[in-house]
Design a protein around this motif. Structure first.
Motif, PDB file in Angstrom:
ATOM      1  N   ASN A 123      -6.236  -8.993   1.569  1.00 25.04           N
ATOM      2  CA  ASN A 123      -6.349  -7.614   2.031  1.00 25.04           C
ATOM      3  C   ASN A 123      -4.938  -7.073   2.287  1.00 25.04           C
ATOM      4  O   ASN A 123      -3.953  -7.820   2.213  1.00 25.04           O
ATOM      5  CB  ASN A 123      -7.284  -7.506   3.248  1.00 25.04           C
ATOM      6  CG  ASN A 123      -6.837  -8.382   4.406  1.00 25.04           C
ATOM      7  OD1 ASN A 123      -5.663  -8.358   4.782  1.00 25.04           O
ATOM      8  ND2 ASN A 123      -7.763  -9.143   4.983  1.00 25.04           N
ATOM      9  N   ALA A 124      -4.845  -5.788   2.566  1.00 21.29           N
ATOM     10  CA  ALA A 124      -3.519  -5.147   2.626  1.00 21.29           C
ATOM     11  C   ALA A 124      -2.613  -5.798   3.661  1.00 21.29           C
ATOM     12  O   ALA A 124      -1.414  -6.008   3.421  1.00 21.29           O
ATOM     13  CB  ALA A 124      -3.698  -3.652   2.921  1.00 21.29           C
ATOM     14  N   ALA A 125      -3.189  -6.148   4.816  1.00 28.27           N
ATOM     15  CA  ALA A 125      -2.372  -6.733   5.881  1.00 28.27           C
ATOM     16  C   ALA A 125      -1.806  -8.083   5.449  1.00 28.27           C
ATOM     17  O   ALA A 125      -0.621  -8.382   5.679  1.00 28.27           O
ATOM     18  CB  ALA A 125      -3.219  -6.888   7.139  1.00 28.27           C
ATOM     19  N   GLU A 126      -2.634  -8.894   4.823  1.00 29.06           N
ATOM     20  CA  GLU A 126      -2.170 -10.219   4.380  1.00 29.06           C
ATOM     21  C   GLU A 126      -1.059 -10.087   3.343  1.00 29.06           C
ATOM     22  O   GLU A 126      -0.022 -10.764   3.434  1.00 29.06           O
ATOM     23  CB  GLU A 126      -3.356 -11.005   3.799  1.00 29.06           C
ATOM     24  CG  GLU A 126      -4.367 -11.418   4.872  1.00 29.06           C
ATOM     25  CD  GLU A 126      -5.728 -11.805   4.328  1.00 29.06           C
ATOM     26  OE1 GLU A 126      -6.518 -12.400   5.090  1.00 29.06           O
ATOM     27  OE2 GLU A 126      -6.052 -11.494   3.146  1.00 29.06           O
ATOM     28  N   ILE A 127      -1.267  -9.216   2.369  1.00 25.04           N
ATOM     29  CA  ILE A 127      -0.267  -9.061   1.301  1.00 25.04           C
ATOM     30  C   ILE A 127       1.048  -8.549   1.891  1.00 25.04           C
ATOM     31  O   ILE A 127       2.134  -9.054   1.561  1.00 25.04           O
ATOM     32  CB  ILE A 127      -0.788  -8.089   0.206  1.00 25.04           C
ATOM     33  CG1 ILE A 127      -2.063  -8.651  -0.445  1.00 25.04           C
ATOM     34  CG2 ILE A 127       0.290  -7.809  -0.832  1.00 25.04           C
ATOM     35  CD1 ILE A 127      -1.938  -9.989  -1.122  1.00 25.04           C
ATOM     36  N   ALA A 128       0.963  -7.566   2.790  1.00 25.59           N
ATOM     37  CA  ALA A 128       2.191  -7.014   3.397  1.00 25.59           C
ATOM     38  C   ALA A 128       2.940  -8.099   4.156  1.00 25.59           C
ATOM     39  O   ALA A 128       4.171  -8.191   4.084  1.00 25.59           O
ATOM     40  CB  ALA A 128       1.835  -5.860   4.328  1.00 25.59           C
ATOM     41  N   ASN A 129       2.214  -8.939   4.861  1.00 29.96           N
ATOM     42  CA  ASN A 129       2.879  -9.983   5.637  1.00 29.96           C
ATOM     43  C   ASN A 129       3.509 -11.061   4.762  1.00 29.96           C
ATOM     44  O   ASN A 129       4.575 -11.581   5.092  1.00 29.96           O
ATOM     45  CB  ASN A 129       1.910 -10.589   6.653  1.00 29.96           C
ATOM     46  CG  ASN A 129       1.837  -9.726   7.913  1.00 29.96           C
ATOM     47  OD1 ASN A 129       2.760  -9.715   8.722  1.00 29.96           O
ATOM     48  ND2 ASN A 129       0.766  -8.950   8.045  1.00 29.96           N
ATOM     49  N   VAL A 130       2.862 -11.403   3.648  1.00 30.14           N
ATOM     50  CA  VAL A 130       3.460 -12.382   2.726  1.00 30.14           C
ATOM     51  C   VAL A 130       4.747 -11.799   2.135  1.00 30.14           C
ATOM     52  O   VAL A 130       5.752 -12.491   1.976  1.00 30.14           O
ATOM     53  CB  VAL A 130       2.479 -12.777   1.597  1.00 30.14           C
ATOM     54  CG1 VAL A 130       3.149 -13.728   0.611  1.00 30.14           C
ATOM     55  CG2 VAL A 130       1.227 -13.420   2.178  1.00 30.14           C
ATOM     56  N   ALA A 131       4.714 -10.501   1.833  1.00 24.80           N
ATOM     57  CA  ALA A 131       5.886  -9.864   1.208  1.00 24.80           C
ATOM     58  C   ALA A 131       6.956  -9.473   2.214  1.00 24.80           C
ATOM     59  O   ALA A 131       8.076  -9.137   1.842  1.00 24.80           O
ATOM     60  CB  ALA A 131       5.432  -8.639   0.420  1.00 24.80           C
ATOM     61  N   GLY A 132       6.611  -9.484   3.513  1.00 21.78           N
ATOM     62  CA  GLY A 132       7.592  -9.121   4.534  1.00 21.78           C
ATOM     63  C   GLY A 132       7.641  -7.634   4.836  1.00 21.78           C
ATOM     64  O   GLY A 132       8.678  -7.110   5.242  1.00 21.78           O
ATOM     65  N   TYR A 133       6.515  -6.926   4.614  1.00 23.76           N
ATOM     66  CA  TYR A 133       6.443  -5.512   4.990  1.00 23.76           C
ATOM     67  C   TYR A 133       5.606  -5.353   6.262  1.00 23.76           C
ATOM     68  O   TYR A 133       4.811  -6.226   6.602  1.00 23.76           O
ATOM     69  CB  TYR A 133       5.815  -4.685   3.864  1.00 23.76           C
ATOM     70  CG  TYR A 133       6.575  -4.746   2.555  1.00 23.76           C
ATOM     71  CD1 TYR A 133       7.899  -4.337   2.454  1.00 23.76           C
ATOM     72  CD2 TYR A 133       5.950  -5.221   1.399  1.00 23.76           C
ATOM     73  CE1 TYR A 133       8.589  -4.402   1.247  1.00 23.76           C
ATOM     74  CE2 TYR A 133       6.634  -5.281   0.181  1.00 23.76           C
ATOM     75  CZ  TYR A 133       7.953  -4.869   0.119  1.00 23.76           C
ATOM     76  OH  TYR A 133       8.615  -4.928  -1.070  1.00 23.76           O
ATOM     77  N   ILE A 166      -4.884  -6.334  -4.111  1.00 22.92           N
ATOM     78  CA  ILE A 166      -5.154  -5.938  -2.722  1.00 22.92           C
ATOM     79  C   ILE A 166      -6.578  -5.389  -2.679  1.00 22.92           C
ATOM     80  O   ILE A 166      -6.904  -4.427  -3.376  1.00 22.92           O
ATOM     81  CB  ILE A 166      -4.169  -4.859  -2.241  1.00 22.92           C
ATOM     82  CG1 ILE A 166      -2.739  -5.401  -2.268  1.00 22.92           C
ATOM     83  CG2 ILE A 166      -4.547  -4.391  -0.829  1.00 22.92           C
ATOM     84  CD1 ILE A 166      -1.690  -4.387  -1.845  1.00 22.92           C
ATOM     85  N   THR A 167      -7.434  -6.014  -1.872  1.00 20.49           N
ATOM     86  CA  THR A 167      -8.822  -5.562  -1.778  1.00 20.49           C
ATOM     87  C   THR A 167      -9.056  -4.773  -0.498  1.00 20.49           C
ATOM     88  O   THR A 167      -8.313  -4.873   0.477  1.00 20.49           O
ATOM     89  CB  THR A 167      -9.800  -6.748  -1.815  1.00 20.49           C
ATOM     90  OG1 THR A 167      -9.423  -7.662  -0.799  1.00 20.49           O
ATOM     91  CG2 THR A 167      -9.800  -7.413  -3.167  1.00 20.49           C
ATOM     92  N   GLY A 168     -10.131  -3.994  -0.521  1.00 17.69           N
ATOM     93  CA  GLY A 168     -10.529  -3.150   0.595  1.00 17.69           C
ATOM     94  C   GLY A 168     -11.586  -2.218   0.035  1.00 17.69           C
ATOM     95  O   GLY A 168     -12.273  -2.584  -0.927  1.00 17.69           O
ATOM     96  N   LYS A 169     -11.689  -1.013   0.575  1.00 16.35           N
ATOM     97  CA  LYS A 169     -12.664  -0.064   0.021  1.00 16.35           C
ATOM     98  C   LYS A 169     -12.386   0.142  -1.468  1.00 16.35           C
ATOM     99  O   LYS A 169     -13.289   0.083  -2.292  1.00 16.35           O
ATOM    100  CB  LYS A 169     -12.582   1.258   0.789  1.00 16.35           C
ATOM    101  CG  LYS A 169     -13.637   2.244   0.383  1.00 16.35           C
ATOM    102  CD  LYS A 169     -13.583   3.479   1.264  1.00 16.35           C
ATOM    103  CE  LYS A 169     -14.595   4.522   0.808  1.00 16.35           C
ATOM    104  NZ  LYS A 169     -14.427   4.894  -0.600  1.00 16.35           N
ATOM    105  N   ASP A 170     -11.134   0.369  -1.801  1.00 18.66           N
ATOM    106  CA  ASP A 170     -10.702   0.365  -3.200  1.00 18.66           C
ATOM    107  C   ASP A 170      -9.830  -0.857  -3.412  1.00 18.66           C
ATOM    108  O   ASP A 170      -9.159  -1.305  -2.484  1.00 18.66           O
ATOM    109  CB  ASP A 170      -9.893   1.634  -3.518  1.00 18.66           C
ATOM    110  CG  ASP A 170     -10.733   2.895  -3.318  1.00 18.66           C
ATOM    111  OD1 ASP A 170     -11.879   2.908  -3.788  1.00 18.66           O
ATOM    112  OD2 ASP A 170     -10.238   3.826  -2.660  1.00 18.66           O
ATOM    113  N   ASP A 171      -9.834  -1.380  -4.627  1.00 20.39           N
ATOM    114  CA  ASP A 171      -9.039  -2.571  -4.928  1.00 20.39           C
ATOM    115  C   ASP A 171      -7.911  -2.181  -5.868  1.00 20.39           C
ATOM    116  O   ASP A 171      -8.119  -1.416  -6.804  1.00 20.39           O
ATOM    117  CB  ASP A 171      -9.914  -3.622  -5.610  1.00 20.39           C
ATOM    118  CG  ASP A 171     -11.185  -3.902  -4.816  1.00 20.39           C
ATOM    119  OD1 ASP A 171     -11.077  -4.194  -3.623  1.00 20.39           O
ATOM    120  OD2 ASP A 171     -12.278  -3.798  -5.409  1.00 20.39           O
ATOM    121  N   VAL A 172      -6.713  -2.711  -5.622  1.00 22.02           N
ATOM    122  CA  VAL A 172      -5.560  -2.400  -6.464  1.00 22.02           C
ATOM    123  C   VAL A 172      -5.096  -3.685  -7.143  1.00 22.02           C
ATOM    124  O   VAL A 172      -4.989  -4.728  -6.490  1.00 22.02           O
ATOM    125  CB  VAL A 172      -4.401  -1.825  -5.622  1.00 22.02           C
ATOM    126  CG1 VAL A 172      -3.274  -1.351  -6.541  1.00 22.02           C
ATOM    127  CG2 VAL A 172      -4.874  -0.691  -4.726  1.00 22.02           C
TER     128      VAL A 172
END
Ligand SMILES: Nc1ncnc2c1ncn2[C@@H]1O[C@H](COP(=O)(O)OP(=O)(O)OP(=O)(O)O)[C@@H](O)[C@H]1O
Ligand SMILES: Cc1ncsc1CCO
Ligand SMILES: [Mg+2]
Length: 271
Positions: A123-133, A166-172
């Motif tokens: 999800n967005a939070a996990e991806i941001a944290n792995v990338a350091g955002y 990145i998953t959520g309501k919409d997936d990217v």
């Protein structure tokens, strides 16, 4: 990307019945194995450091998921990941709860550094944290959306040199250059634990067959989202328990006609 591509790829997955090696969490193990079987793939869960290199090298894809991580399991993931890399087996990584604890964040970064990950899914939070955002996180669920997930996916894909989902309501889905947004899915997916983890393994099954990983992942997302929509329609009057079982049914039953009719995917034009 057209709907025939998705249907054809799904048919190939079912014909080839790829072996998917999962090192995953204790919450979702059985659900993941049943979901892969329903789809038409062949799951195996193998964790021992003594065997993971041998298992990963004969698999069609390796799925790493840190949902209930411990130090022994992490060492197995690194061994399996390196073996997969040596033998050209795609590695799909689900950094469950990255950002919630330092251990999860540091472990995710270590796996990204030591293993060549083909697809990173969270999800967005996990991806941001792995990338350091910066992003909110609450346990293993994403916090309130507070940014542009398309931009986050593109930036992360470029920074970490991997395909990002990145998953959520919409997936990217993005490799930094080619980006798709999938609008399929259903809110009931958030009421059953492990639907994200199973999705990561489903992406593994598609990546085992299709070398273009953006197309493989996008196809997996459309297929999974349409299956969820069919399952929700059949169980709307009941609840999450019925939905969980019906999702397994629909992973086996969803037809090419349903995919063609309901797929909702958009290609993002980048400058
Ligand atoms: N509000 C929503 N509407 C429709 N589909 C959704 C919604 N939220 C999530 N999904 C779908 O649910 C699936 C799992 O995505 P999610 O982002 O919830 O993963 P996750 O947080 O890793 O889940 P878990 O930790 O339970 O495995 C994806 O297919 C996604 O498209
Ligand atoms: C609830 C939960 N806790 C650790 S892993 C997991 C499954 C969903 O990711
Ligand atoms: Mg998750």
């Amino acid at each position: 990307m057209n709907q025939d591509f998705i249907s054809t790829l799904l048919k190939k997955v079912r014909e080839v019945n790829p072996l998917i090696h999962n090192i995953t969490n204790v919450v979702v193990t059985n659900f993941t194995a049943n979901g892969l079987l329903a789809l038409g793939a062949s799951p195996v869960m193998a964790y021992a450091a003594e065997e993971v290199a041998d298992m990963a090298k004969i698999a069609g894809a390796l799925v790493l998921n840190i949902g209930t991580l411990n130090s022994t399991e992490i060492e197995s993931m690194i061994i399996a990941g390196k073996s997969a890399n040596e033998h050209g087996v795609p590695v799909i990584f689900d950094p469950v709860g990255a950002g919630a604890t330092l251990f999860r964040t540091e472990t995710s970064k270590r796996i990204m550094n030591e293993v060549k990950v083909s697809v990173l899914r969270g999800n967005a939070a996990e991806i941001a944290n792995v990338a350091g955002y910066q992003w909110n996180i609450k346990g293993v669920d994403a916090g309130e959306a507070n940014g542009n997930t398309v931009e986050l996916a593109i930036l992360t894909a470029k920074k970490l040199k991997t395909v990002v989902v990145i998953t959520g309501k919409d997936d990217v889905i993005s490799d930094g250059h080619t980006t798709y947004v999938v609008h399929n899915g259903h809110p009931l997916l958030t009421k059953v634990t492990g639907t994200g983890c199973l999705l990561t393994s489903v992406i593994g099954a598609f990546a085992a067959i299709e070398k273009d990983l953006v197309l493989a992942a996008t196809s997996a997302l459309v297929f999974y989202g349409v299956a969820a929509e069919m399952a929700a329609e059949k169980t709307a009057q009941r609840g999450p328990g019925s939905f969980q079982i019906e999702l397994l049914n629909q992973l086996a039953l969803v037809s090419n006609d349903q995919i063609n009719k309901y797929s909702n995917v958009e290609k993002i034009e980048q400058v």
